[in-house]
Design an enzyme around this catalytic site. Sequence first.
Site, PDB file in Angstrom:
ATOM      1  N   GLU A  47       0.841   3.936   1.772  1.00 33.05           N
ATOM      2  CA  GLU A  47       1.260   4.395   3.099  1.00 33.05           C
ATOM      3  C   GLU A  47       2.403   3.536   3.635  1.00 33.05           C
ATOM      4  O   GLU A  47       3.365   4.038   4.228  1.00 33.05           O
ATOM      5  CB  GLU A  47       0.071   4.331   4.078  1.00 33.05           C
TER       6      GLU A  47
ATOM      7  N   CYS B  22      -6.658   2.751   4.468  1.00 36.30           N
ATOM      8  CA  CYS B  22      -7.514   1.594   4.743  1.00 36.30           C
ATOM      9  C   CYS B  22      -7.197   1.018   6.124  1.00 36.30           C
ATOM     10  O   CYS B  22      -6.218   1.397   6.770  1.00 36.30           O
ATOM     11  CB  CYS B  22      -7.315   0.529   3.670  1.00 36.30           C
TER      12      CYS B  22
ATOM     13  N   CYS C 220      -3.689  -0.419   6.513  1.00 34.88           N
ATOM     14  CA  CYS C 220      -2.652   0.612   6.700  1.00 34.88           C
ATOM     15  C   CYS C 220      -2.698   1.191   8.111  1.00 34.88           C
ATOM     16  O   CYS C 220      -1.662   1.463   8.712  1.00 34.88           O
ATOM     17  CB  CYS C 220      -2.813   1.740   5.688  1.00 34.88           C
TER      18      CYS C 220
ATOM     19  N   HIS D 128       0.838  -1.194   0.000  1.00 38.68           N
ATOM     20  CA  HIS D 128       0.000   0.000   0.000  1.00 38.68           C
ATOM     21  C   HIS D 128       0.879   1.253   0.000  1.00 38.68           C
ATOM     22  O   HIS D 128       2.019   1.228   0.476  1.00 38.68           O
ATOM     23  CB  HIS D 128      -0.920   0.002   1.217  1.00 38.68           C
TER      24      HIS D 128
HETATM   25  N1  THU Z   1      -4.462   1.118  -1.397  1.00 37.57           N
HETATM   26  C1  THU Z   1      -3.465   1.832  -0.789  1.00 37.57           C
HETATM   27  O1  THU Z   1      -2.347   1.913  -1.311  1.00 37.57           O
HETATM   28  N2  THU Z   1      -3.733   2.424   0.400  1.00 37.57           N
HETATM   29  C2  THU Z   1      -4.933   2.349   1.016  1.00 37.57           C
HETATM   30  O2  THU Z   1      -5.008   2.531   2.208  1.00 37.57           O
HETATM   31  C3  THU Z   1      -6.108   1.981   0.199  1.00 37.57           C
HETATM   32  C4  THU Z   1      -5.786   0.954  -0.837  1.00 37.57           C
HETATM   33  C5  THU Z   1      -4.144   0.428  -2.652  1.00 37.57           C
HETATM   34  C6  THU Z   1      -4.053  -1.084  -2.517  1.00 37.57           C
HETATM   35  C7  THU Z   1      -4.336  -1.525  -3.919  1.00 37.57           C
HETATM   36  O3  THU Z   1      -3.130  -1.424  -4.663  1.00 37.57           O
HETATM   37  C8  THU Z   1      -5.306  -0.471  -4.452  1.00 37.57           C
HETATM   38  O4  THU Z   1      -5.133   0.679  -3.617  1.00 37.57           O
HETATM   39  C9  THU Z   1      -6.774  -0.899  -4.412  1.00 37.57           C
HETATM   40  O5  THU Z   1      -7.141  -1.263  -3.138  1.00 37.57           O
HETATM   41 ZN    ZN Z   2      -3.965   0.624   2.916  1.00 36.86          ZN
END
Ligand code: THU
Ligand code: ZN
Length: 291
Positions: A100, A125, A128, A98
């Site tokens: 973050e 999310c 994270c 992710h």
């Molecule tokens: N994603 C993040 O990078 N951070 C978050 O907190 C929300 C979700 C990314 C994970 C995945 O690559 C895409 O967004 C769809 O969920």
């Molecule tokens: Zn996340």
Amino acid sequence: MNNSRFNQALATLSPNDAQALTNALGNQSFSGQIPASVIAPIQTQPEALPQWLNFAAKFAITPVSNFNVGALVIGHSGAAYIGANMEFAGQALSQSVHGEQSAINNAWLHGETGISQLFVNASPCGHCRQFIREIAQPHQLQVYVLGKDQIAFTKLLPDSFGPDDLGNKFALFEQPLQTFTGAIQSPLIDEIVKHANASYAPYTGYYHAIGLITSDERLFVGRYAENVAYNPSLPALQSALSQLRFSGYDIIDIKRSILAHKTEQKINMAEHYLSLLKQLNSLNLDLVKLT
Ligand code: THU
Ligand code: ZN
């Protein structure tokens, strides 16, 4: 290596910011860090923030979602570290990084001792939030989601399950250094062992780091960042891959990978890493035991 990712990211910045960043970098190539002098204006000019998050999001690799997350964390030194999500086509979703996590990993690998602010273009999310819960002084972290008011991290994760719940007194960024030595020694292996000693595995003792060597002999080392809730842990391979792309490299540029790990612990991730490396780029994984 190619600079096109960095150049495309630069194009998202105002001419002034782009110039300030290239001037501050001088002869150094970009590694994911934005010097304090270049990023400081966002504290008083929030209108500059979206551009910097777009800059970070340009490093996202999202063959599955096409949803590019851009993040920035401010380290205790005042420098900023970009983060972006990373997905692996043809692999399990659980291999994803992710945005973050990527930014925090970037700050950690650059030697920061903590972070004070997180900026991100989408709300963090639950995974994270749990990953962030592992850092030192989480109550001092302020979170800025694009288009929303600043919020204290602890408000985003009330009633949390944290390191204390498993009796752990340490935290990511303040982890004590281990003192293992590698069963094989060389300047290259020693560098990876140094990172393994700085990895964070308070719940299992499976301290480890992975070094990825590119065809032009650059070394990128990723460290394991374990999590009290287990699943949000950042594997060392993901840590290294997330970092390597900030310098303009890709998985196809890797010619060799080395895992330095403390074996005979409750877990072992060597086979897990090997399977991903094989599938991504037909790579082997050389193993170095730590004692
Ligand atoms: N994603 C993040 O990078 N951070 C978050 O907190 C929300 C979700 C990314 C994970 C995945 O690559 C895409 O967004 C769809 O969920
Ligand atoms: Zn996340």
